[in-house]
Scaffold this motif. Structure first.
Motif, mmCIF file in Angstrom:
data_model
loop_
_atom_site.group_PDB
_atom_site.id
_atom_site.type_symbol
_atom_site.label_atom_id
_atom_site.label_comp_id
_atom_site.label_asym_id
_atom_site.label_seq_id
_atom_site.Cartn_x
_atom_site.Cartn_y
_atom_site.Cartn_z
ATOM 1 N N ALA A 208 91.720 44.944 -68.930
ATOM 2 C CA ALA A 208 90.997 43.987 -69.846
ATOM 3 C C ALA A 208 91.384 43.403 -71.078
ATOM 4 N N ILE A 209 92.847 44.026 -71.210
ATOM 5 C CA ILE A 209 93.746 43.186 -72.300
ATOM 6 C C ILE A 209 93.893 42.231 -71.779
ATOM 7 N N ILE A 210 94.744 42.134 -70.508
ATOM 8 C CA ILE A 210 95.168 40.778 -70.098
ATOM 9 C C ILE A 210 94.058 39.698 -69.957
ATOM 10 N N GLU A 211 92.874 40.314 -69.503
ATOM 11 C CA GLU A 211 91.745 39.239 -69.538
ATOM 12 C C GLU A 211 91.519 38.680 -70.888
ATOM 13 N N ASP A 212 91.369 39.577 -71.870
ATOM 14 C CA ASP A 212 90.665 39.302 -73.038
ATOM 15 C C ASP A 212 91.635 38.601 -73.958
ATOM 16 N N HIS A 213 93.136 39.051 -73.946
ATOM 17 C CA HIS A 213 93.848 38.403 -74.698
ATOM 18 C C HIS A 213 94.883 37.445 -74.198
ATOM 19 N N VAL A 214 94.714 37.365 -72.902
ATOM 20 C CA VAL A 214 95.780 36.248 -72.554
ATOM 21 C C VAL A 214 95.049 35.294 -71.627
ATOM 22 N N LEU A 215 94.200 35.624 -70.600
ATOM 23 C CA LEU A 215 93.496 34.739 -69.854
ATOM 24 C C LEU A 215 92.406 34.020 -70.504
ATOM 25 N N VAL A 216 91.514 34.823 -71.276
ATOM 26 C CA VAL A 216 90.290 34.132 -72.075
ATOM 27 C C VAL A 216 90.995 33.029 -73.066
ATOM 28 N N PRO A 217 91.758 33.294 -73.995
ATOM 29 C CA PRO A 217 92.448 32.472 -74.837
ATOM 30 C C PRO A 217 92.987 31.191 -74.331
ATOM 31 N N MET A 218 93.628 31.328 -73.156
ATOM 32 C CA MET A 218 94.018 30.112 -72.334
ATOM 33 C C MET A 218 93.093 29.263 -71.731
ATOM 34 N N ALA A 219 92.004 29.881 -71.377
ATOM 35 C CA ALA A 219 90.739 29.176 -70.825
ATOM 36 C C ALA A 219 90.204 28.269 -71.928
ATOM 37 N N VAL A 220 90.058 28.884 -73.022
ATOM 38 C CA VAL A 220 89.294 28.378 -74.208
ATOM 39 C C VAL A 220 89.925 27.176 -74.648
ATOM 40 N N GLU A 221 91.201 27.347 -74.902
ATOM 41 C CA GLU A 221 92.034 26.054 -75.081
ATOM 42 C C GLU A 221 92.105 24.932 -73.942
ATOM 43 N N LEU A 222 91.927 25.612 -72.798
ATOM 44 C CA LEU A 222 91.687 24.433 -71.605
ATOM 45 C C LEU A 222 90.461 23.860 -71.629
ATOM 46 N N GLU A 223 89.388 24.535 -72.075
ATOM 47 C CA GLU A 223 88.108 23.673 -72.330
ATOM 48 C C GLU A 223 88.132 22.790 -73.314
ATOM 49 N N ALA A 224 88.730 23.150 -74.674
ATOM 50 C CA ALA A 224 88.722 22.268 -75.713
ATOM 51 C C ALA A 224 89.559 21.138 -75.301
ATOM 52 N N GLN A 225 90.733 21.153 -74.516
ATOM 53 C CA GLN A 225 91.582 20.019 -74.217
ATOM 54 C C GLN A 225 90.615 19.145 -73.114
ATOM 55 N N LEU A 226 89.856 19.808 -72.388
ATOM 56 C CA LEU A 226 89.049 18.950 -71.437
ATOM 57 C C LEU A 226 87.951 18.190 -72.136
ATOM 58 N N ARG A 227 87.304 18.809 -73.284
ATOM 59 C CA ARG A 227 86.295 18.111 -73.894
ATOM 60 C C ARG A 227 86.902 16.987 -74.909
ATOM 61 N N ALA A 228 88.072 17.243 -75.151
ATOM 62 C CA ALA A 228 88.609 16.175 -76.232
ATOM 63 C C ALA A 228 89.031 14.794 -75.206
ATOM 64 N N SER A 229 89.195 15.201 -74.143
ATOM 65 C CA SER A 229 89.470 13.935 -73.152
ATOM 66 C C SER A 229 88.244 13.190 -72.780
ATOM 67 N N LEU A 230 87.288 13.635 -73.075
ATOM 68 C CA LEU A 230 85.902 12.987 -72.547
ATOM 69 C C LEU A 230 85.471 11.704 -73.351
#
Length: 230
Positions: A208-230
């Motif tokens: 759960a720690i790897i999901e919450d503190h590693v994967l999720v922050p990376m995915a949130v950052e990727l979402e933000a980058q994709l929104r900024a590219s639109l």
């Protein structure tokens, strides 16, 4: 060798076996290859997750993190849960219906197993595929219209809002056993079962720690980058 040193070696050995064994897919025929530094960092996380430098793991690709987490899911469903169930069956065969703890323990663990399996299936069915689509979009495989549809269809916050702490429920197993025998030690089969459950609880917590503190922050950052590219 002191007893504490011996116990530390045993624990380190169990953790190392647990982390590396899950990378062997279907009996080692299709091993999942991960960077040795990433594996080393995951092992460090088992030893101490307080003030852990999560950014060191975030430098690895989301694909590697996702591969490890999915390997962990398979490991839980095909090895760890069946092993724990086997121990419970051994207890049942030894004590049958004569042991007052057994019925409560069997009922609770069966319900917990069903919850965990459903939790894993949800992540494999919805959460992880969404992240894989984010990765494909970031790699230029989607048009802007497809990216817009993807970001409108779901979000990381939508998944994390309903992300249950499934590992917390497992504490009830050890509490049930300790309630049964607060003074004298439980019989050996129960102690074996308890050790398996407590180690599995540790496993789930690190997962759960790897999901919450590693994967999720990376995915949130990727979402933000994709929104900024639109």
């Amino acid at each position: 060798m002191t007893k504490s040193t011996y116990n530390e070696l045993i624990n380190d050995s169990l953790v190392h076996q647990s982390v590396t064994e899950r990378l062997e897919d279907f009996g080692g025929k299709n091993r999942i290859e991960l960077d040795n530094e990433l594996i080393s960092l995951i092992l460090d996380l088992y030893n101490d997750d307080q003030d852990f430098p999560y950014q060191k793991i975030r430098k690895f690709s989301m694909g590697d993190i996702l591969a490890y987490l999915q390997a962990t899911h398979r490991y839980y469903l095909t090895k760890k849960l069946p092993e724990i169930e086997q121990s419970l069956l051994h207890i049942f065969s030894k004590y049958g219906q004569t042991h007052e703890l057994l019925a409560e323990l069997c009922l609770f663990f069966n319900e917990y197993k069903n919850d965990l399996v459903e939790h894993v299936k949800m992540e494999e069915r919805e959460f992880f595929p969404y992240i894989k689509k984010l990765m494909k979009a970031s790699a230029g495989e989607y048009t802007k219209a497809e990216i817009t549809d993807l970001l409108n269809s779901a979000s990381i916050s939508q998944f994390t809002e309903h992300h249950d702490s499934i590992e917390d429920e497992l504490k009830e197993v050890s509490q049930i056993i300790h309630r049964y025998s607060p003074v004298e030690r439980p019989p050996m089969p129960y102690r074996v079962f308890l050790n398996q459950v407590e180690f599995f609880e540790l496993e789930l917590r690190k997962h759960a720690i790897i999901e919450d503190h590693v994967l999720v922050p990376m995915a949130v950052e990727l979402e933000a980058q994709l929104r900024a590219s639109l």
